[in-house]
Design a protein around this motif. Structure first.
Motif, short mmCIF file in Angstrom:
data_model
loop_
_atom_site.label_atom_id
_atom_site.label_comp_id
_atom_site.label_asym_id
_atom_site.label_seq_id
_atom_site.Cartn_x
_atom_site.Cartn_y
_atom_site.Cartn_z
N VAL A 161 -1.04 -1.01 -4.46
CA VAL A 161 -2.26 -0.21 -4.48
C VAL A 161 -1.96 1.16 -3.86
N LEU A 210 -11.37 -0.11 0.42
CA LEU A 210 -10.09 -0.74 0.06
C LEU A 210 -9.82 -1.93 1.01
N THR A 260 -9.68 -5.81 -0.03
CA THR A 260 -8.46 -6.58 0.26
C THR A 260 -8.84 -7.90 0.94
N VAL A 307 -6.73 3.89 -5.81
CA VAL A 307 -8.06 3.89 -5.20
C VAL A 307 -8.34 5.30 -4.69
N LEU A 316 0.83 -1.21 0.00
CA LEU A 316 0.00 0.00 0.00
C LEU A 316 0.86 1.26 0.00
N TRP A 326 -2.93 -0.23 -8.97
CA TRP A 326 -4.25 0.35 -8.72
C TRP A 326 -4.10 1.69 -8.04
N PHE A 329 -3.47 4.54 -2.45
CA PHE A 329 -4.68 5.23 -1.98
C PHE A 329 -4.45 6.73 -2.16
#
Ligand SMILES: Cc1ncc(COP(=O)(O)O)c(C=O)c1O
Length: 368
Positions: A347, A332, A336, A224, A78, A222, A349
């Motif tokens: 990913v 998220l 997950t 998000v 993350l 990704w 955020f």
């Protein structure tokens, strides 16, 4: 149109010159490797350079790892993009949009920014701050009734920042008309700053992210991001497509079903692309939106947001808000747990701010 230097902060001036020399590049052929690096080692942002912009935000915002959360959730790696740190009056995503909107207001000779939102609108607070910073007046039309009593959260800040706050049934156009009749020159900004001019701020943000990733030789699978009025996700989508970004952008809806959100995003993305002379065009299904986390509806903090805000604060020292980022990060986390992301993926955020809402008694009273 090439911006006049008078409108520009020094950090943009040289780049504007470079852009003039290069003329508008065909962004679709630039690719991620197509971003020019200036003599000073600064990277240029060719997609958005032709548009006038005022310097309001602290940029680039940090791109940080979330190692403890990554470990705790046991899923993908993350990262967080800290647009909660854009700097102006507690920051948030709207400051990026306002850099372009305020430049347009200046170009049109406006003396007052006019916009609307909910009583706790982050967009309204950031617009009030931008007006104060540039020396414009600001009128905010807030939904619902005047809550009376002590002003809290964003409403407190709107007033502190010198905005004139109005409540009631009027439309933005009604307010603009009255101001014009009184000899003022209003510039109307739609809810959330989500039109082509505002969303340009997020095309520029995507250029900024691609620079950061390139500098670190990093990659994300990704992004998000919370999605409300849509300018943020639309701008990111235009930037991503134009730059050849290979990752996916997942908007977590905060107030509307996914289909409606996609319908909302499409014209914003298309008008933004046109505004920037880009050839990309979008259909609703070009957007990924998940609105499975609406809970009690827009602005209603439920267990998902409450638990997520606490977990992220305790685990990483990172603050989320009850309406947007708490919900999106909660989504998220749930995705997950369901294995939606692969463990070997990364990913990002996109933190869009909103923390003044944490201090509104409606939310603060049930957070702990
Ligand atoms: C903190 C925060 N995050 C996300 C959003 C959603 O951004 P957009 O309206 O561009 O979809 C908003 C909009 O007001 C916001 O205040």
């Amino acid at each position: 149109m090439i911006p006049s230097d008078a409108n520009l902060h020094p950090k943009f001036k040289r780049r504007a010159f470079l852009h003039t020399a290069a003329l508008a590049p065909s962004a679709s052929v630039l690719g991620m490797a197509g971003l020019a690096v200036s003599a000073e080692g600064q990277q240029d942002h060719p997609l958005t350079l032709s548009k006038p912009r005022v310097d309001l935000a602290h940029l680039p915002t940090p791109l940080e790892e979330l190692p403890r959360l990554t470990k705790r959730l046991g899923g993908p790696r993350l990262l967080v993009k800290r647009d909660d740190q854009t700097g102006l009056a507690l920051g948030g995503n709207k400051v990026r949009k306002l850099e372009f909107l305020v430049a347009q207001a200046n170009a049109e000779g406006a003396d007052t920014l006019v916009t609307s939102g909910s009583i706790q609108s982050n967009h309204c607070r950031q617009t009030a701050a931008a007006a104060a910073r540039i020396g414009l007046r600001c009128v905010l039309l807030l939904g619902g009734k005047n809550p009376g009593g002590t002003s809290e959260g964003n409403l407190l800040l709107d007033r502190l920042l010198g905005a004139e706050v109005r409540f009631g049934e009027q439309t933005l156009e009604d307010v603009a008309k009255t101001l014009r009749a009184a000899g003022r020159r209003p510039y109307v900004i739609p809810i959330g700053g989500s039109n082509a001019v505002g969303a340009t701020g997020y095309v520029a943000a995507m250029e900024e992210l691609s620079d950061q990733l390139k500098q670190r030789s990093d990659n994300v699978d990704w992004i998000v991001v919370p999605t409300g009025s849509g300018g943020t996700q639309s701008g990111l989508a235009v930037g991503a497509r134009s730059l050849g970004f290979a990752g996916k952008i997942l908007g977590i809806g905060v107030g509307e079903p996914a289909d409606e959100t996609k319908q909302r995003l499409t014209p914003i993305a298309n008008t933004t692309a046109r505004h920037l002379n880009l050839s990309e065009r979008f259909k609703p299904d070009d957007f990924e939106v998940n609105s499975d986390f609406l809970g009690g509806g827009y602005g209603v903090m439920g267990d998902l947001e409450r638990k997520t805000i606490r977990m992220v604060a305790e685990t990483e020292g990172l603050l989320l808000d009850p309406v947007y980022t708490g919900r999106a990060f909660g989504g998220l986390v749930e995705l997950t747990k369901k294995g939606f992301f692969r463990k070997e993926e990364t990913v990002l955020f996109w933190h869009t701010g909103g923390m003044p809402e944490l201090f509104v008694s409606e939310y603060a009273g049930s957070l702990l």
